[in-house]
Scaffold this motif. Structure first.
Motif, PDB file in Angstrom:
ATOM      1  N   ASN A   1      76.940   5.379 157.440  1.00 31.83           N
ATOM      2  CA  ASN A   1      76.860   5.803 156.043  1.00 31.83           C
ATOM      3  C   ASN A   1      76.336   4.691 155.142  1.00 31.83           C
ATOM      4  N   SER A   2      76.732   3.467 155.423  1.00 28.11           N
ATOM      5  CA  SER A   2      76.286   2.350 154.595  1.00 28.11           C
ATOM      6  C   SER A   2      74.809   2.047 154.808  1.00 28.11           C
ATOM      7  N   VAL A   3      74.312   2.310 156.011  1.00 26.06           N
ATOM      8  CA  VAL A   3      72.885   2.120 156.276  1.00 26.06           C
ATOM      9  C   VAL A   3      72.073   3.104 155.434  1.00 26.06           C
ATOM     10  N   VAL A   4      72.556   4.330 155.343  1.00 31.71           N
ATOM     11  CA  VAL A   4      71.898   5.323 154.483  1.00 31.71           C
ATOM     12  C   VAL A   4      71.886   4.841 153.033  1.00 31.71           C
ATOM     13  N   ASP A   5      72.994   4.282 152.582  1.00 30.87           N
ATOM     14  CA  ASP A   5      73.054   3.760 151.216  1.00 30.87           C
ATOM     15  C   ASP A   5      71.971   2.701 150.987  1.00 30.87           C
ATOM     16  N   ALA A   6      71.778   1.822 151.949  1.00 27.22           N
ATOM     17  CA  ALA A   6      70.778   0.762 151.811  1.00 27.22           C
ATOM     18  C   ALA A   6      69.364   1.342 151.772  1.00 27.22           C
ATOM     19  N   GLU A   7      69.106   2.339 152.592  1.00 23.12           N
ATOM     20  CA  GLU A   7      67.783   2.967 152.589  1.00 23.12           C
ATOM     21  C   GLU A   7      67.514   3.676 151.267  1.00 23.12           C
ATOM     22  N   LYS A   8      68.533   4.357 150.751  1.00 22.68           N
ATOM     23  CA  LYS A   8      68.374   5.035 149.463  1.00 22.68           C
ATOM     24  C   LYS A   8      68.146   4.033 148.330  1.00 22.68           C
ATOM     25  N   LEU A   9      68.808   2.877 148.407  1.00 26.09           N
ATOM     26  CA  LEU A   9      68.599   1.842 147.396  1.00 26.09           C
ATOM     27  C   LEU A   9      67.148   1.380 147.393  1.00 26.09           C
ATOM     28  N   ALA A  10      66.602   1.106 148.579  1.00 25.30           N
ATOM     29  CA  ALA A  10      65.211   0.663 148.666  1.00 25.30           C
ATOM     30  C   ALA A  10      64.261   1.728 148.104  1.00 25.30           C
ATOM     31  N   ILE A  11      64.513   2.980 148.444  1.00 27.54           N
ATOM     32  CA  ILE A  11      63.660   4.071 147.947  1.00 27.54           C
ATOM     33  C   ILE A  11      63.736   4.158 146.427  1.00 27.54           C
ATOM     34  N   GLU A  12      64.935   4.039 145.883  1.00 28.20           N
ATOM     35  CA  GLU A  12      65.104   4.087 144.431  1.00 28.20           C
ATOM     36  C   GLU A  12      64.353   2.943 143.761  1.00 28.20           C
TER      37      GLU A  12
ATOM     38  N   GLY B   1      73.104  13.196 161.949  1.00 31.47           N
ATOM     39  CA  GLY B   1      73.089  13.267 163.414  1.00 31.47           C
ATOM     40  C   GLY B   1      74.460  13.512 164.025  1.00 31.47           C
ATOM     41  N   ASN B   2      75.528  13.436 163.203  1.00 30.91           N
ATOM     42  CA  ASN B   2      76.871  13.813 163.619  1.00 30.91           C
ATOM     43  C   ASN B   2      77.391  13.020 164.812  1.00 30.91           C
ATOM     44  N   SER B   3      76.901  11.789 165.002  1.00 32.79           N
ATOM     45  CA  SER B   3      77.345  10.948 166.128  1.00 32.79           C
ATOM     46  C   SER B   3      77.137  11.650 167.469  1.00 32.79           C
ATOM     47  N   ASP B   4      76.100  12.453 167.566  1.00 34.01           N
ATOM     48  CA  ASP B   4      75.839  13.307 168.729  1.00 34.01           C
ATOM     49  C   ASP B   4      74.346  13.248 169.044  1.00 34.01           C
TER      50      ASP B   4
ATOM     51  N   LEU C   1      67.759   9.829 158.968  1.00 30.76           N
ATOM     52  CA  LEU C   1      68.509  10.489 160.041  1.00 30.76           C
ATOM     53  C   LEU C   1      69.554   9.542 160.609  1.00 30.76           C
ATOM     54  N   HIS C   2      70.786   9.710 160.154  1.00 32.95           N
ATOM     55  CA  HIS C   2      71.892   8.870 160.611  1.00 32.95           C
ATOM     56  C   HIS C   2      73.145   9.726 160.762  1.00 32.95           C
ATOM     57  N   SER C   3      74.189   9.122 161.339  1.00 32.82           N
ATOM     58  CA  SER C   3      75.471   9.802 161.489  1.00 32.82           C
ATOM     59  C   SER C   3      76.277   9.670 160.207  1.00 32.82           C
ATOM     60  N   LEU C   4      76.335  10.754 159.462  1.00 36.37           N
ATOM     61  CA  LEU C   4      77.149  10.792 158.264  1.00 36.37           C
ATOM     62  C   LEU C   4      78.559  11.288 158.569  1.00 36.37           C
TER      63      LEU C   4
ATOM     64  N   SER D   1      74.877  15.674 154.405  1.00 38.64           N
ATOM     65  CA  SER D   1      73.647  16.215 154.965  1.00 38.64           C
ATOM     66  C   SER D   1      72.948  17.046 153.910  1.00 38.64           C
ATOM     67  N   ALA D   2      71.740  16.616 153.562  1.00 35.73           N
ATOM     68  CA  ALA D   2      71.050  17.249 152.452  1.00 35.73           C
ATOM     69  C   ALA D   2      69.955  18.164 152.941  1.00 35.73           C
ATOM     70  N   SER D   3      69.838  19.321 152.317  1.00 33.45           N
ATOM     71  CA  SER D   3      68.745  20.215 152.626  1.00 33.45           C
ATOM     72  C   SER D   3      67.534  19.776 151.826  1.00 33.45           C
ATOM     73  N   PRO D   4      66.329  19.955 152.378  1.00 29.06           N
ATOM     74  CA  PRO D   4      65.140  19.551 151.642  1.00 29.06           C
ATOM     75  C   PRO D   4      65.015  20.353 150.361  1.00 29.06           C
TER      76      PRO D   4
END
Length: 440
Positions: free
Chosen positions: A73-84, A104-107, A61-64, A39-42
């Motif tokens: 977590n892997s979905v976040v990786d894919a989004e970061k790849l596209a952004i890069e 989102g902590n699965s909550d 915004l995903h469950s890390l 979870s990263a702070s802006p």
């Protein structure tokens, strides 16, 4: 360790938010003591304009952490790849994309809180996020109240069509329904439905039961495991009793409950030769986590598999492995997450602005992209036309494609097997029609 499901909390939340409709999809309970992994702070000052300076801020915004981290977590990786990739190619409107990542902590209540933070404090122009429909349903009022924008990358139960969401995963007619048709034709007429005890499996099974009744299938049993539960012996006993000579298991378990279930099936001698299962939430990443020895020979329904043969997929897989490691795999939600970042980029460039969300929404309609799984089109109902594929788990943990549609299938958010929504459609290009109108 999986946390015990807080059923009282689930029921209270469900009655407060879901009473008007059966057709929702929920998620796993929170893991309140879990520590977010990423979870990263802006890194910019809260409250600054989203497109100020040389950057455009977007939310992820995903469950890390928690039960859904096995998938998200892997979905976040894919989004970061596209952004890069987009940033390396010059960014969007001459600006670099800056991602603000939240867990989102699965909550589901946490998802709503983090959505508000991203919009109000971080001033992002859009959010890429959620997996379970409970998380999506939790954030939906936030995005609608603030007239903001969410891009949602996962197959779901349909029965929704929001102006404020773009759905890049499958609608039921692009996953569940063709899977049932194929099973009826190739694996048998007798079905046992198993799912986690939340609304997506129950809604999916409502659709499946109506489809079986319409097409000559037979429902022999239906049962659910508490969200995140690992006690599978009772449900496997019921499957053996209902299908003594074998039959189809349609599996809509989500998260890490699948680990216990497939180990339990194998331990009970219910192999895919006589008890083939079709899963709608198990892809390459989950096969790797659960163990191929428990899943070989079973099936999954998606729009994309890593084994799709196309230049676009070769490029995607090679880029993903180069960034994250040669042993990593790609899967359908990751592909849907990757392409939705590009579709947003294209819409922003057509609109000429990232901040005017109404213009971006209008510009998004009709966008196409040469996706790894085949060309997709963003339809006026905010869903994608996509190819449909069914795969069998191979020895190497990847999927042998057993069935694929010859062309992209148009999405139908409002289910046509369910009496309450039969004949309804959605069209956000026409304000007089909007999210739900009687088409026939």
């Amino acid at each position: 360790m999986t946390k015990r499901f807080d059923r009282r909390k689930f029921l209270l939340y469900s009655s407060a938010t879901l009473t008007s409709s059966l057709f929702l999809k929920a998620c796993r309970t929170p893991s309140p003591t879990a520590t977010p992994q990423a979870s990263a702070s802006p890194t910019t000052t809260p409250g600054s304009p989203a497109s100020s300076g040389n950057t455009i801020k977007v939310g992820i915004l995903h469950s890390l952490s928690g039960t859904m981290s096995i998938s998200e977590n892997s979905v976040v990786d894919a989004e970061k790849l596209a952004i890069e990739e987009i940033n390396k190619a010059g960014g969007v409107l001459g600006k670099q994309i800056e991602a603000v990542v939240e867990d989102g902590n699965s909550d589901w209540p946490t998802f709503a809180e983090k959505a508000k933070k991203l919009i109000d404090q971080d001033k992002v122009v859009t959010v890429f996020g959620c997996w379970t429909s409970a998380s999506r349903k939790a954030v939906l009022p936030v995005f609608e109240e603030k007239n903001h924008m969410l891009w949602y990358p996962v197959q779901y139960e349909g029965q929704e069509c929001s102006k404020n969401i773009f759905y890049t995963g499958a609608a039921p007619n692009q996953q569940i329904e063709p899977a049932v048709d194929w099973l009826l034709e190739n694996k048998g007429k007798k079905f046992f439905l198993v799912g986690s005890d939340y609304v997506f499996p129950r809604t999916a099974n409502t659709i499946i039961k109506a489809q079986l009744a319409a097409k000559g299938g037979e429902l022999v049993g239906e049962d659910y495991i508490p969200l995140g539960g690992t006690e599978v012996t009772p449900i496997i006993t019921k499957i053996k009793a209902a299908l003594p000579d074998g039959g189809v298991i349609f599996n809509s378990l989500n998260g890490d409950s699948n680990v216990a279930f497939f180990k339990g099936l194998q331990g009970a001698g219910l192999g895919p030769d006589k008890y083939p299962s079709m899963s709608v939430s198990i892809a390459e990443e989950e096969v790797k986590a659960i163990g191929v020895e428990y899943l070989k020979g079973h099936y999954a329904a998606w729009n994309y598999f890593m084994t799709v043969e196309s230049p676009a997929n070769t490029k995607f897989v090679e880029a993903f492995k180069a960034k994250y490691g040669k042993d990593r795999v790609t899967n359908d939600p990751m592909e849907a997450a990757y392409i939705m970042v590009y579709l947003w980029k294209q819409a922003v460039e057509k609109a000429g602005t990232a901040d005017d969300l109404d213009k971006v929404r209008a510009a998004a309609l009709g966008q196409t992209f040469d996706a790894p799984g085949g060309k997709v089109t963003l339809e006026t109902n905010h869903h994608l036309s996509k190819f449909v594929r069914l795969g069998e788990v191979r020895e190497d943990g990847l999927f042998k494609i057993a069935f694929a549609t010859p062309e992209a299938v148009k999405p139908i958010p409002w289910n046509q097997f369910v009496a309450e929504t039969k004949g309804f459609s959605c069209d956000w290009s026409d304000p007089a029609k909007g999210g739900k109108f009687k088409a026939t």
